[in-house]
Write a protein that holds these residues in place. Sequence first.
Motif, mmCIF file in Angstrom:
data_model
loop_
_atom_site.group_PDB
_atom_site.id
_atom_site.type_symbol
_atom_site.label_atom_id
_atom_site.label_comp_id
_atom_site.label_asym_id
_atom_site.label_seq_id
_atom_site.Cartn_x
_atom_site.Cartn_y
_atom_site.Cartn_z
ATOM 1 N N VAL A 146 8.980 20.919 17.986
ATOM 2 C CA VAL A 146 8.779 19.923 16.853
ATOM 3 C C VAL A 146 8.884 18.496 17.395
ATOM 4 O O VAL A 146 10.030 18.133 17.817
ATOM 5 N N ILE A 147 8.060 17.672 17.214
ATOM 6 C CA ILE A 147 8.242 16.302 17.553
ATOM 7 C C ILE A 147 7.843 15.251 16.228
ATOM 8 O O ILE A 147 6.704 15.540 15.771
ATOM 9 N N ASP A 148 8.967 14.690 15.884
ATOM 10 C CA ASP A 148 8.647 13.773 14.678
ATOM 11 C C ASP A 148 8.480 12.222 15.175
ATOM 12 O O ASP A 148 9.372 12.005 15.984
ATOM 13 N N ILE A 149 7.527 11.667 14.603
ATOM 14 C CA ILE A 149 7.164 10.373 15.139
ATOM 15 C C ILE A 149 7.359 9.465 14.016
ATOM 16 O O ILE A 149 6.539 9.823 12.921
ATOM 17 N N PRO A 171 1.002 -1.192 0.033
ATOM 18 C CA PRO A 171 -0.017 0.115 -0.179
ATOM 19 C C PRO A 171 0.688 1.342 0.018
ATOM 20 O O PRO A 171 2.086 1.320 0.427
ATOM 21 N N ALA A 172 0.301 2.365 -0.512
ATOM 22 C CA ALA A 172 1.168 3.518 -0.596
ATOM 23 C C ALA A 172 1.619 4.104 0.738
ATOM 24 O O ALA A 172 0.804 3.738 1.867
ATOM 25 N N GLN A 173 2.626 4.624 0.903
ATOM 26 C CA GLN A 173 3.331 5.047 2.158
ATOM 27 C C GLN A 173 2.186 6.068 2.820
ATOM 28 O O GLN A 173 1.605 7.108 2.266
ATOM 29 N N GLY A 174 2.031 5.920 4.279
ATOM 30 C CA GLY A 174 1.106 6.850 4.872
ATOM 31 C C GLY A 174 -0.433 6.364 4.875
ATOM 32 O O GLY A 174 -1.145 6.873 5.722
ATOM 33 N N ALA A 175 -0.863 5.187 4.014
ATOM 34 C CA ALA A 175 -2.054 4.770 3.988
ATOM 35 C C ALA A 175 -2.394 3.819 5.166
ATOM 36 O O ALA A 175 -3.473 3.821 5.393
ATOM 37 N N GLU A 176 -1.394 3.059 5.444
ATOM 38 C CA GLU A 176 -1.521 2.077 6.583
ATOM 39 C C GLU A 176 -0.416 2.498 7.602
ATOM 40 O O GLU A 176 0.180 3.590 7.566
ATOM 41 N N GLY A 177 -0.324 1.704 8.681
ATOM 42 C CA GLY A 177 0.476 2.129 9.873
ATOM 43 C C GLY A 177 -0.375 2.410 10.943
ATOM 44 O O GLY A 177 -1.598 2.441 10.843
ATOM 45 N N PRO A 178 0.380 2.353 12.267
ATOM 46 C CA PRO A 178 -0.203 2.686 13.385
ATOM 47 C C PRO A 178 -0.864 4.165 13.233
ATOM 48 O O PRO A 178 -0.433 5.134 12.661
ATOM 49 N N GLN A 179 -1.796 4.435 14.249
ATOM 50 C CA GLN A 179 -2.294 5.845 14.445
ATOM 51 C C GLN A 179 -2.608 5.866 15.825
ATOM 52 O O GLN A 179 -2.802 5.080 16.541
ATOM 53 N N PHE A 180 -2.655 7.282 16.170
ATOM 54 C CA PHE A 180 -3.033 7.680 17.678
ATOM 55 C C PHE A 180 -4.520 7.597 17.687
ATOM 56 O O PHE A 180 -5.228 8.225 16.957
ATOM 57 N N SER A 181 -5.101 6.909 18.763
ATOM 58 C CA SER A 181 -6.465 6.700 19.149
ATOM 59 C C SER A 181 -7.066 7.649 19.877
ATOM 60 O O SER A 181 -8.324 7.926 20.078
ATOM 61 N N ALA A 182 -6.101 8.645 20.716
ATOM 62 C CA ALA A 182 -6.691 9.648 21.493
ATOM 63 C C ALA A 182 -5.636 10.896 21.836
ATOM 64 O O ALA A 182 -4.476 10.196 21.911
ATOM 65 N N THR A 183 -6.028 11.821 22.065
ATOM 66 C CA THR A 183 -4.957 12.861 22.287
ATOM 67 C C THR A 183 -5.669 13.587 23.400
ATOM 68 O O THR A 183 -6.847 13.851 23.547
ATOM 69 N N PRO A 238 -0.769 28.858 29.689
ATOM 70 C CA PRO A 238 0.172 29.619 29.650
ATOM 71 C C PRO A 238 1.425 29.017 28.799
ATOM 72 O O PRO A 238 2.473 29.898 28.661
ATOM 73 N N PHE A 239 1.519 28.186 28.169
ATOM 74 C CA PHE A 239 2.477 27.433 27.205
ATOM 75 C C PHE A 239 2.340 27.275 25.948
ATOM 76 O O PHE A 239 3.132 27.675 25.290
ATOM 77 N N ILE A 240 1.063 26.862 25.487
ATOM 78 C CA ILE A 240 1.006 26.470 24.335
ATOM 79 C C ILE A 240 -0.276 27.154 23.397
ATOM 80 O O ILE A 240 -1.409 27.696 24.031
ATOM 81 N N SER A 241 0.236 27.970 22.370
ATOM 82 C CA SER A 241 -0.844 28.724 21.652
ATOM 83 C C SER A 241 -1.538 27.990 20.575
ATOM 84 O O SER A 241 -2.718 28.225 20.265
ATOM 85 N N ARG A 242 -0.889 27.098 19.959
ATOM 86 C CA ARG A 242 -1.312 26.390 18.901
ATOM 87 C C ARG A 242 -0.727 25.001 18.728
ATOM 88 O O ARG A 242 0.578 24.845 18.919
ATOM 89 N N ILE A 243 -1.394 24.035 18.224
ATOM 90 C CA ILE A 243 -0.743 22.985 17.763
ATOM 91 C C ILE A 243 -1.276 22.556 16.475
ATOM 92 O O ILE A 243 -2.272 22.379 16.104
ATOM 93 N N ARG A 244 -0.013 22.101 15.571
ATOM 94 C CA ARG A 244 -0.479 21.613 14.144
ATOM 95 C C ARG A 244 0.097 20.121 13.915
ATOM 96 O O ARG A 244 1.371 19.972 14.506
ATOM 97 N N VAL A 245 -0.201 19.771 13.023
ATOM 98 C CA VAL A 245 0.143 18.248 12.714
ATOM 99 C C VAL A 245 -0.220 17.748 11.417
ATOM 100 O O VAL A 245 -0.960 18.196 10.673
ATOM 101 N N ALA A 246 1.078 17.156 10.661
ATOM 102 C CA ALA A 246 1.048 16.887 9.307
ATOM 103 C C ALA A 246 2.093 15.825 9.050
ATOM 104 O O ALA A 246 2.712 15.606 9.903
ATOM 105 N N LYS A 247 2.063 15.323 7.923
ATOM 106 C CA LYS A 247 2.965 14.271 7.377
ATOM 107 C C LYS A 247 4.234 15.224 6.753
ATOM 108 O O LYS A 247 3.824 16.049 6.101
ATOM 109 N N PHE A 248 5.235 14.985 7.344
ATOM 110 C CA PHE A 248 6.554 15.534 7.240
ATOM 111 C C PHE A 248 7.156 15.003 5.872
ATOM 112 O O PHE A 248 7.332 15.827 4.766
ATOM 113 N N ASP A 249 7.138 13.554 5.816
ATOM 114 C CA ASP A 249 7.528 13.023 4.504
ATOM 115 C C ASP A 249 6.684 11.697 4.697
ATOM 116 O O ASP A 249 5.838 11.480 5.679
#
Length: 405
Positions: free
Chosen positions: A74-77, A29-41, A98-109
């Motif tokens: 920046v956290i790379d998983i 399967p194409a990269q990114g289409a499969e693999g583990p995922q986070f179920s809760a944040t 007091p610490f976080i203004s925004r969180i962004r998530v995307a595929k880096f590669d």
Amino acid sequence: MLFQKGSVGSPHWRLGLAVLACLITIMPPAQGAEGPQFSATRVWPSTLYTRLTFESATLPSYRYFMLESPRRLVIDIDDFRLSRVLHKLSQQVNASDPFISRIRVAKFDAKTLRVVVDLKQPVRTDIFNLKPVANFQHRLVVDLYPKLNSDKDPLSLFLANTPSVRSPLEPLTSPIGKAPFIVMIDPGHGGEDPGAHGLRKTLEKNVVLQIAQRLKRLIDQQPDMAAVMTRSDDHFVPLAMRVAKAQQQKATIFVSIHADAVANRQARGASVFTLSTRGATSAAARFLANSQNESDLIGGVSRSGDSYLDSTLLELMQHQTLHDSAILGSAVLKQLHKINPLHKSRVERAGFEVLKAPNIPSILVETAFISHPEEERKLKTARYQQQVAEAILVGIQGYKVKRYE
């Protein structure tokens, strides 16, 4: 192209279909289409620190680094794919954080999931994995502390951001030579650690915080007493940090407030416990201590905290402290009996980690069984919460008179 020649039904077309079927079968399967995922944040903001948690069935491998102008973490998983919960992660950020203004998530590669945390101030990061425990799967935990000195550990940061009550209490130091009577109130659990819950989904961490806040207001109204809390909002505090905070504040006594649950829905009543250095006084007390001591596993303590969790406080426990704890416990239990049946008519003892301050009389109060339907209902009411707070206050005052006056 194989499919550009030949008509439907021709040998060339049939050959093309056969080849396509093979390709579908054997191509990954194409990269990114499969693999583990986070179920809760989850995002847990507080005045002391903010915790960001990612939960999954698979242990995540990660790397992280800081960027400036603008300030970001920046956290790379590795190998994780985007999931629906990640798209909603930024919605969990509170504007008052007091610490976080925004969180962004995307595929880096193709193989890297990137989380970018936009920061409001310089932070010290503590990032670690937690193994599955209780109802939680694997967790990746990100703790953000204010950056004081880079060499400070979580305990030092926690204490450095805890305001002292001793300055406002200077007038309380009369008669000469007497320290102010400071009550350290400890609402059990918090944050990732919800504690017990009732049939109506009432959470122990919420109920005991409300009782603790009521007790603090009552104590602060007394002319010769003041109260400090180990937590004043919904965040997790490790057990050893609760003890350390009581020592830092030079607390006179330590009162931990809980509302337990057991499998037997008929069990009910209030209880008071003190520390035992020689085993528990009953199987029930031992079970309760073991369940309460699991808070660090559920709430999540990083390896960097091992230095302060590997404490020798038990060996330093003074006989006088245990004796005074028993007096305090008896005084509070007597008052609780006036508002609710007792589960045990005497103060019990067990190896509670949170009661191990070597020089501070400490008790753990089980206000009621949240697993009992009627007691769960009462625990949610302002009336019963106030009754419990008043009973604990009167018990403390009785102890104070007997021990110090």
